[in-house]
Design a protein around this motif. Structure first.
Motif, PDB file in Angstrom:
ATOM      1  N   SER A 411       0.818  -1.229   0.000  1.00  0.00           N
ATOM      2  CA  SER A 411       0.000   0.000   0.000  1.00  0.00           C
ATOM      3  C   SER A 411       0.843   1.266   0.000  1.00  0.00           C
ATOM      4  CB  SER A 411      -0.976   0.004   1.193  1.00  0.00           C
ATOM      5  OG  SER A 411      -1.861  -1.093   1.118  1.00  0.00           O
ATOM      6  N   SER A 449      -9.310  -3.144  -3.091  1.00  0.00           N
ATOM      7  CA  SER A 449      -9.448  -2.197  -4.196  1.00  0.00           C
ATOM      8  C   SER A 449      -8.414  -1.085  -4.135  1.00  0.00           C
ATOM      9  CB  SER A 449     -10.862  -1.601  -4.202  1.00  0.00           C
ATOM     10  OG  SER A 449     -11.119  -0.920  -2.981  1.00  0.00           O
ATOM     11  N   THR A 450      -7.961  -0.711  -2.926  1.00  0.00           N
ATOM     12  CA  THR A 450      -6.943   0.340  -2.795  1.00  0.00           C
ATOM     13  C   THR A 450      -5.641  -0.095  -3.443  1.00  0.00           C
ATOM     14  OG1 THR A 450      -7.932   1.169  -0.748  1.00  0.00           O
ATOM     15  CG2 THR A 450      -5.629   1.752  -1.180  1.00  0.00           C
ATOM     16  N   THR A 453      -5.967  -0.146  -7.202  1.00  0.00           N
ATOM     17  CA  THR A 453      -5.919   1.209  -7.762  1.00  0.00           C
ATOM     18  C   THR A 453      -4.475   1.703  -7.850  1.00  0.00           C
ATOM     19  OG1 THR A 453      -8.121   1.725  -6.910  1.00  0.00           O
ATOM     20  CG2 THR A 453      -6.680   3.586  -7.436  1.00  0.00           C
ATOM     21  N   ASN A 456      -2.790  -0.077 -10.801  1.00  0.00           N
ATOM     22  CA  ASN A 456      -3.201   0.438 -12.102  1.00  0.00           C
ATOM     23  C   ASN A 456      -2.630   1.827 -12.371  1.00  0.00           C
ATOM     24  OD1 ASN A 456      -5.496  -1.211 -13.688  1.00  0.00           O
ATOM     25  ND2 ASN A 456      -5.642  -1.664 -11.508  1.00  0.00           N
ATOM     26  N   GLN A 457      -2.645   2.685 -11.364  1.00  0.00           N
ATOM     27  CA  GLN A 457      -2.100   4.035 -11.538  1.00  0.00           C
ATOM     28  C   GLN A 457      -0.599   3.986 -11.801  1.00  0.00           C
ATOM     29  OE1 GLN A 457      -3.246   6.136  -7.992  1.00  0.00           O
ATOM     30  NE2 GLN A 457      -5.312   6.599  -8.748  1.00  0.00           N
ATOM     31  N   ASN A 483      -6.801  -6.247 -11.800  1.00  0.00           N
ATOM     32  CA  ASN A 483      -6.665  -6.667 -10.405  1.00  0.00           C
ATOM     33  C   ASN A 483      -6.541  -8.182 -10.254  1.00  0.00           C
ATOM     34  OD1 ASN A 483      -9.239  -7.478 -11.036  1.00  0.00           O
ATOM     35  ND2 ASN A 483     -10.252  -6.408  -9.344  1.00  0.00           N
TER      36      ASN A 483
END
Length: 606
Positions: A411, A449-450, A453, A456-457, A483
């Motif tokens: 994260s 999902s965090t 994201t 992907n970014q 994902n």
């Protein structure tokens, strides 16, 4: 690009028609010198049970068999004293025959494993699976009989004495899977085993898959030179491994020619099961050297080889990264992208050198420049033996970074990752080292999902930051949401990539022509040193804003390139001064076109 490694598919189709699909497995050492070569599944990562949710196996043609092998019943350890001279009729390479998994029914060094075994999963209930086991432990005087029990929708047991074995196998025919699509293999000491510890072994397995019951295993007689097969450059005095594949052949003869094949000099005659021979390049320069492989009835010649002096030139690439770069995922480390890439380059030209510093679990923080402060709350340390500073100390001409997903899994925000990459890129730039960065690769982040994201970014930002020096490890490997890794590319844990995915990574790296860019840069620097250049001076250097140029040459244009090889500034008139205030700090290469020649100067922007 698949042609580099798929020529063996052609070999299999033209040398013998195989009635059954064949899958070859080598159980044994993690040592690269003992691991079997491509198209043999090397189960070497662990003899412990449940490792990595299993390994997807591929067949002898290099195509996925769809079969998952999982070591579910732990073995005791690995042994490396099997035969180095397997009978050629066994069809087992020397690397497969000399290392093994082993267990002990008694206590050995404080441990015991009464049984060792594995499961074959994802099997087709309509197909038949036949097994051929090989075990060997040399230089012993007792009986080390091993019993292999194969259990699917029925059970068979076969036995083999591993003691001093170089010619015997144990075969079991026509097994079908149980209701779960599995066949379980369990090994233990046989009733004739007289060893005090009850040692038992498994070196190699050949699995043949058929659509109907068979009465014997298919065999083939074939010989194929696998290196060198294309044009290559060798330096005098360097050692190159001549490679071949064979079945049903006892001995092979190797020769070389320096005159295009008009005359040959003997190298050696060796057992065909050796599969390789270390050849010292002779002190005989040639642009048309030939390697010949023969066995009395077949003769095959290599493509032309260029032999050059060893003048100390090297094209050095250092790989930084985590588990994908360190070889996790494929059923055989030979099929990991770094190993493929290194073999290709070193076989192309002996001046190439690929150093792999990757380590599983790494994130961008682990490879930061030595001395960088790690933010509070980040539980990571810089590995000074595997970071960008270490790459600089090794004299890298190029660096490839492959960090697939651990930053997102931890994260770490995209901004933090980009900050880390900026520090790494600055160190590379300051030391005039070209840098390439792979995108993340898909990972199963469906439950978070965090993290998905972030992942992907980071793909987008990798392209934005590194442009043409970004390498695509993303497209086509995961689902549309980015994902989840797709099943054909998932080694079984939702994280690591299969043989097929590593092949794609390898091909995409070749398409980037990183090695060509590095070679051109090194050769250019050597050429510049040899050519009498016009007088061109830059001052101040290092420079903060305005760079003044003093010259007696007729300059036509000035181009400034960053360390990613990108043109960042160009001037076609008024050559006495350039304003570089807008450039970021770091090293640049300034190209001066004088007549038909281009001259280079290094520039440091403060």
């Amino acid at each position: 690009m698949r042609a580099f490694y798929h020529f063996l598919i052609f070999l299999c189709s033209c040398t013998a028609v195989m009635a059954q699909e064949r899958v070859l497995v080598d159980f044994g050492s993690t040592n690269e010198s003992l691991a079997s070569q491509e198209y043999i599944n090397n189960i070497s990562s662990s003899f412990q049970s449940g490792y990595s949710n299993g390994v997807l196996l591929f067949n002898q043609q290099g195509i996925s068999s769809g079969i998952n092998l999982q070591v579910h019943d732990a073995w005791l350890n690995i042994n490396t004293t099997g035969t180095t001279s397997p009978d050629y009729q066994l069809g087992i390479s020397q690397n497969s025959s000399r290392d093994s998994f082993f267990g002990a029914t008694g206590v050995f060094n404080g441990n015991t494993e009464a049984t060792g075994g594995f499961k074959l999963r994802q099997l087709d209930p309509n197909r038949y699976y036949s097994f051929s086991f090989f075990a060997s432990r040399m230089n012993v005087t007792d009986n080390r009989e091993t019993v292999y029990t194969i259990t699917g929708n029925s059970t068979q047991s076969v036995s083999l004495n591993a003691s001093n074995n170089s010619s015997q196998k144990a075969d079991a025919f026509n097994m079908q899977p149980n209701a779960n699509g599995e066949i379980i293999v369990t090994a233990t000491a046989g009733i004739n085993n007289t060893n005090g510890f009850g040692f038992y072994y498994l070196n190699a397995l050949e699995l043949q898959i058929s659509s109907a019951p068979i009465t014997q295993l298919s065999t083939a007689t074939s010989l194929q030179l696998t290196y060198p097969t294309a044009a290559a450059t060798w330096e005098v005095g360097k050692t190159v491994s001549l490679l071949w594949k064979s079945e049903g052949i006892q001995m092979v003869t190797l020769e070389y020619s320096i005159d295009g094949g008009n005359s040959f000099t003997s190298i050696a005659t060796v057992p065909a099961t050796d599969s390789s021979y270390d050849f010292t390049v002779p002190n005989q320069l040639s642009n048309n050297a030939i390697i010949r492989l023969s066995n009395g009835t077949q003769t095959m010649d290599s493509a032309p080889i260029t032999i050059i002096p060893d003048d100390g030139t090297v094209y050095r690439i250092v790989v930084l990264g985590s588990s994908t770069a360190s070889g996790s995922g494929p059923s055989n480390q030979f099929n990991a992208w770094v190993w493929k890439y290194r073999r290709y380059l070193e076989q192309l030209d002996t001046r190439y050198e690929v150093i792999n510093l990757a380590q599983g679990g790494f994130a961008t923080y682990n490879i930061l420049p030595t001395g960088t402060s790690i933010p509070t709350g980040v539980n990571r340390t810089i590995n000074v033996n595997k970071n960008v500073t270490k790459a600089v100390s090794l004299g890298a001409h190029g660096i490839i970074i492959n960090l697939p997903s651990n930053d997102a899994a931890s994260s770490y925000p995209v901004t933090d990752q980009l900050h880390n990459y900026a520090l790494i890129a600055q160190t590379a730039s300051q030391n005039q080292i070209q840098l390439w960065v792979t995108t993340p690769q898909p990972r199963n982040f469906t439950a978070n999902s965090t993290q998905a994201t972030i992942q992907n970014q980071m793909v987008t930002e990798t392209y934005n930051t590194f442009g043409t020096n970004a390498v695509d490890f993303w497209t086509g490997i995961g689902n549309s949401a980015g994902n989840q890794i797709l099943l054909p590319y998932d080694s079984g844990d939702g994280v690591h990539a299969t043989n097929e995915a590593h092949q794609i990574f390898y091909e995409r790296l070749l398409l980037k022509n990183i090695h060509g860019s590095i070679k051109n840069a090194v050769d250019a620097s050597l050429t510049i040193a040899q050519i009498e250049k016009p007088s061109i001076s830059l001052h101040p250097n290092p420079v903060h804003s305005r760079l003044f140029i003093t010259t007696d040459a007729d300059i036509k244009s000035i181009q400034v390139y960053n360390q990613l090889g990108q043109l960042v500034l160009e001037k076609r008139s008024s050559f006495s001064m350039i304003n570089v205030e807008e450039l970021q700090s770091g090293f640049y290469m300034v190209h001066f076109q004088v007549g038909n020649e281009v001259y280079h100067h290094r520039l440091l922007k403060e």
